[in-house]
Design an enzyme around this catalytic site. Structure first.
Site, PDB file in Angstrom:
ATOM      1  N   ASP A  19       0.835  -1.209   0.000  1.00  0.00           N
ATOM      2  CA  ASP A  19       0.000   0.000   0.000  1.00  0.00           C
ATOM      3  C   ASP A  19       0.866   1.253   0.000  1.00  0.00           C
ATOM      4  O   ASP A  19       1.979   1.237   0.530  1.00  0.00           O
ATOM      5  CB  ASP A  19      -0.910  -0.036   1.249  1.00  0.00           C
ATOM      6  CG  ASP A  19      -2.068   0.935   1.123  1.00  0.00           C
ATOM      7  OD1 ASP A  19      -2.286   1.487   0.022  1.00  0.00           O
ATOM      8  OD2 ASP A  19      -2.767   1.151   2.131  1.00  0.00           O
ATOM      9  N   HIS A  36       2.890   3.247  -9.002  1.00  0.00           N
ATOM     10  CA  HIS A  36       2.746   1.801  -9.223  1.00  0.00           C
ATOM     11  C   HIS A  36       4.001   1.234  -9.898  1.00  0.00           C
ATOM     12  O   HIS A  36       4.430   0.126  -9.597  1.00  0.00           O
ATOM     13  CB  HIS A  36       1.503   1.497 -10.065  1.00  0.00           C
ATOM     14  CG  HIS A  36       0.223   1.868  -9.378  1.00  0.00           C
ATOM     15  ND1 HIS A  36      -0.034   1.550  -8.064  1.00  0.00           N
ATOM     16  CD2 HIS A  36      -0.880   2.539  -9.815  1.00  0.00           C
ATOM     17  CE1 HIS A  36      -1.234   2.008  -7.725  1.00  0.00           C
ATOM     18  NE2 HIS A  36      -1.753   2.616  -8.772  1.00  0.00           N
ATOM     19  N   LEU A 130      11.565 -20.322  -3.994  1.00  0.00           N
ATOM     20  CA  LEU A 130      10.454 -19.498  -3.482  1.00  0.00           C
ATOM     21  C   LEU A 130       9.204 -19.657  -4.363  1.00  0.00           C
ATOM     22  O   LEU A 130       9.318 -19.741  -5.586  1.00  0.00           O
ATOM     23  CB  LEU A 130      10.908 -18.034  -3.498  1.00  0.00           C
ATOM     24  CG  LEU A 130       9.882 -16.955  -3.164  1.00  0.00           C
ATOM     25  CD1 LEU A 130       9.510 -17.007  -1.687  1.00  0.00           C
ATOM     26  CD2 LEU A 130      10.430 -15.571  -3.510  1.00  0.00           C
TER      27      LEU A 130
END
Ligand code: FPP
Length: 239
Positions: A19, A36, A130
């Site tokens: 956020d 972004h 991962l």
């Protein structure tokens, strides 16, 4: 930067509510899409940090089911960033042994994004380092309702007996089936909300809120959050 305790565990699964991209851009007189774009750079840094630290699963809240309400230009910019990320980073996912998965209502995404996602997921499916899980057009309540609908269909067809339903079987009907629950949930930019993210799965997660805006989030912030996690004592409701 905090120092990690070698005698304590690293969270196996970290989930992040990324956020603050908009505020980061506003503070610099930039367009929201620039925030972004900077956030996408943080995604890359965070992947590297998780790999270095030995985290096994990273779930990122990239686009919520509510985000469709944002102006069309912003939605288009986010979908463009996703396309660019997949195009540019899939080779690096391969090099770093990262497996890509997604959760959410993918059918709502533009076809181009769907196709690219399917390709990258298939390409990276055998990687066993991962696991990166990207939540796209994701809403946790929708996920739970979808699971309930499937269960009701199966009960109607007689393939499941309602009396046999328990929390463990219910979990297998969620988008996250097969993935261990997050141990640590991080939210950036100082907001104290869960925002319809993994409501079922974070039942016992430790929650760390950092004031850092997502585009500023780097390796050291991740280490700080893990150190905070290590300082807490998880009891899972016991003593
Ligand atoms: C929240 O900031 C962030 C988002 C809604 C989008 C997150 C997307 C990225 C980090 C980039 C693309 C991701 C990938 C996986 C390539 P906000 O816009 O709500 O910020 P604000 O609260 O400051 O306005």
């Amino acid at each position: 930067m905090a120092v990690l305790d070698p005698d304590k565990e690293i969270p196996q699964h970290i989930a992040i509510i990324m956020d603050g991209n908009g505020r980061w851009a506003k503070a610099r007189n930039l367009a929201r899409r620039d925030g972004h774009r900077a956030g996408a750079e943080s995604v890359e840094q965070c992947l590297k940090a998780c790999g270095d630290l030995g985290v096994k699963y990273l779930t990122l809240y990239a686009f919520s089911s509510e985000n469709w309400k944002r102006p069309e230009a912003e939605v288009t910019a986010l979908m463009g960033l996703l396309a660019q990320f997949l195009k540019e980073k899939t080779p690096s996912l391969m090099r770093n042994n990262i497996r890509l998965q997604v959760i959410g209502h993918l059918a709502r995404l533009p076809l181009k994004n769907q196709k690219q996602l399917q390709d990258s997921i298939a390409k990276t499916a055998q990687n066993d380092g991962l696991t990166l899980i990207v939540a796209l057009s994701y809403g946790s309540r929708e996920e739970i309702v979808d699971a309930a609908k499937r269960l009701m269909e199966e009960a109607k067809a007689g393939t499941i007996n309602p009396a046999d339903l328990n929390t463990e079987t219910f979990s297998r009907y969620l988008y996250t089936a097969g993935t261990p629950d997050p141990d640590l949930l991080i939210r950036t930019s100082g907001e104290f909300r869960v925002s319809n993210f993994l409501l079922w799965q974070i039942s016992y997660a430790e929650i760390v809120i950092t004031e850092t805006l997502w585009p500023d989030f780097r390796h050291d912030h991740l280490v700080d959050a893990i150190a905070e996690y290590q300082r807490r004592h998880r009891r899972f409701g016991g003593l």
